[in-house]
Design a protein around this motif. Structure first.
Motif, short mmCIF file in Angstrom:
data_model
loop_
_atom_site.label_atom_id
_atom_site.label_comp_id
_atom_site.label_asym_id
_atom_site.label_seq_id
_atom_site.Cartn_x
_atom_site.Cartn_y
_atom_site.Cartn_z
N ALA A 83 0.84 -1.21 0.00
CA ALA A 83 0.00 0.00 0.00
C ALA A 83 0.86 1.25 0.00
O ALA A 83 2.05 1.21 0.35
CB ALA A 83 -0.92 0.01 1.21
N GLN A 84 0.24 2.36 -0.36
CA GLN A 84 0.91 3.66 -0.33
C GLN A 84 1.09 4.11 1.12
O GLN A 84 2.17 4.12 1.66
CB GLN A 84 0.09 4.68 -1.12
CG GLN A 84 0.69 6.06 -1.20
CD GLN A 84 1.91 6.11 -2.09
OE1 GLN A 84 2.02 5.36 -3.03
NE2 GLN A 84 2.83 6.99 -1.78
N ASN A 85 0.02 4.52 1.76
CA ASN A 85 -0.03 4.92 3.17
C ASN A 85 -1.50 4.91 3.58
O ASN A 85 -2.34 4.45 2.83
CB ASN A 85 0.64 6.28 3.42
CG ASN A 85 -0.09 7.42 2.75
OD1 ASN A 85 -0.87 7.24 1.83
ND2 ASN A 85 0.16 8.62 3.20
N LEU A 86 -1.81 5.38 4.79
CA LEU A 86 -3.19 5.35 5.28
C LEU A 86 -3.78 3.96 5.05
O LEU A 86 -4.81 3.79 4.40
CB LEU A 86 -4.04 6.41 4.58
CG LEU A 86 -3.58 7.86 4.73
CD1 LEU A 86 -4.37 8.77 3.82
CD2 LEU A 86 -3.67 8.33 6.17
N ALA A 87 -3.11 2.94 5.60
CA ALA A 87 -3.48 1.56 5.28
C ALA A 87 -3.02 0.59 6.36
O ALA A 87 -2.34 0.97 7.31
CB ALA A 87 -2.85 1.17 3.94
N GLN A 88 -3.44 -0.66 6.20
CA GLN A 88 -2.99 -1.78 7.03
C GLN A 88 -3.32 -1.58 8.51
O GLN A 88 -2.44 -1.53 9.36
CB GLN A 88 -1.51 -2.07 6.79
CG GLN A 88 -1.22 -2.44 5.35
CD GLN A 88 0.24 -2.70 5.05
OE1 GLN A 88 1.11 -2.58 5.90
NE2 GLN A 88 0.51 -3.07 3.81
N GLY A 89 -4.62 -1.47 8.79
CA GLY A 89 -5.07 -1.32 10.17
C GLY A 89 -4.85 0.06 10.73
O GLY A 89 -4.26 0.23 11.78
N SER A 90 -5.34 1.07 10.03
CA SER A 90 -5.11 2.45 10.41
C SER A 90 -6.42 3.24 10.42
O SER A 90 -7.26 3.06 9.55
CB SER A 90 -4.14 3.10 9.41
OG SER A 90 -3.95 4.45 9.69
N GLY A 91 -6.58 4.08 11.45
CA GLY A 91 -7.73 4.97 11.52
C GLY A 91 -7.28 6.42 11.44
O GLY A 91 -6.22 6.78 11.95
N HIS A 92 -8.08 7.25 10.79
CA HIS A 92 -7.72 8.65 10.61
C HIS A 92 -8.98 9.50 10.68
O HIS A 92 -10.03 9.10 10.19
CB HIS A 92 -7.02 8.83 9.25
CG HIS A 92 -6.35 10.15 9.11
ND1 HIS A 92 -6.89 11.17 8.39
CD2 HIS A 92 -5.18 10.61 9.61
CE1 HIS A 92 -6.08 12.21 8.43
NE2 HIS A 92 -5.04 11.90 9.16
N ALA A 93 -8.90 10.67 11.30
CA ALA A 93 -10.01 11.62 11.39
C ALA A 93 -11.30 10.95 11.87
O ALA A 93 -12.31 10.93 11.19
CB ALA A 93 -10.23 12.34 10.06
#
Length: 124
Positions: free
Chosen positions: A41-51
């Protein structure tokens, strides 16, 4: 979003915002049962929460490879952003796994941000 896979040697390849990722009051889950899988993946991925999102990645077994092109907000990353904060959970239960970029290593645990956690271990 929800992705459930029981078995097979899978390749999960994505840009930002995938593989158990959630944003803006959303929930994202990727659960893989078995197989030697590749996660890229690029970023913002693999078990990640944002905002204010809740993102979870669970891989139950197999010798897996986890790669990210940018280390930001990946693999169990959860931050206090906006009103409530975000939760990120990354769990790999069994297998000899490889990591490239970002947090994580086979047989270890880590935290990312205020509300993020990752664990790669051979659980009973």
């Amino acid at each position: 979003g929800l992705l459930l896979d029981d078995e097979g040697n899978d390749v999960y390849s994505a840009g930002p915002g995938a593989q158990g990722y959630a944003h803006d009051y959303a929930f994202g889950l990727l659960e893989d049962g078995s197989g030697n899988d590749d996660y890229v993946a690029q970023n913002l991925a693999q078990g990640s929460g944002h905002a204010n999102g809740y993102g979870i990645l669970v891989d139950r077994s197999g010798h897996d490879t986890y790669m990210v092109r940018e280390a930001s907000d990946t693999r169990g990353s959860g931050h206090y952003v906006c009103e409530f904060g975000s939760v990120g959970v990354f769990i790999d239960i069994q297998g000899a796994d490889r990591y490239g970029g970002g947090a994580g290593a086979d047989g270890t645990g880590w935290t990312r941000g205020e509300y993020g956690v990752g664990r790669d271990d051979d659980f009973p």
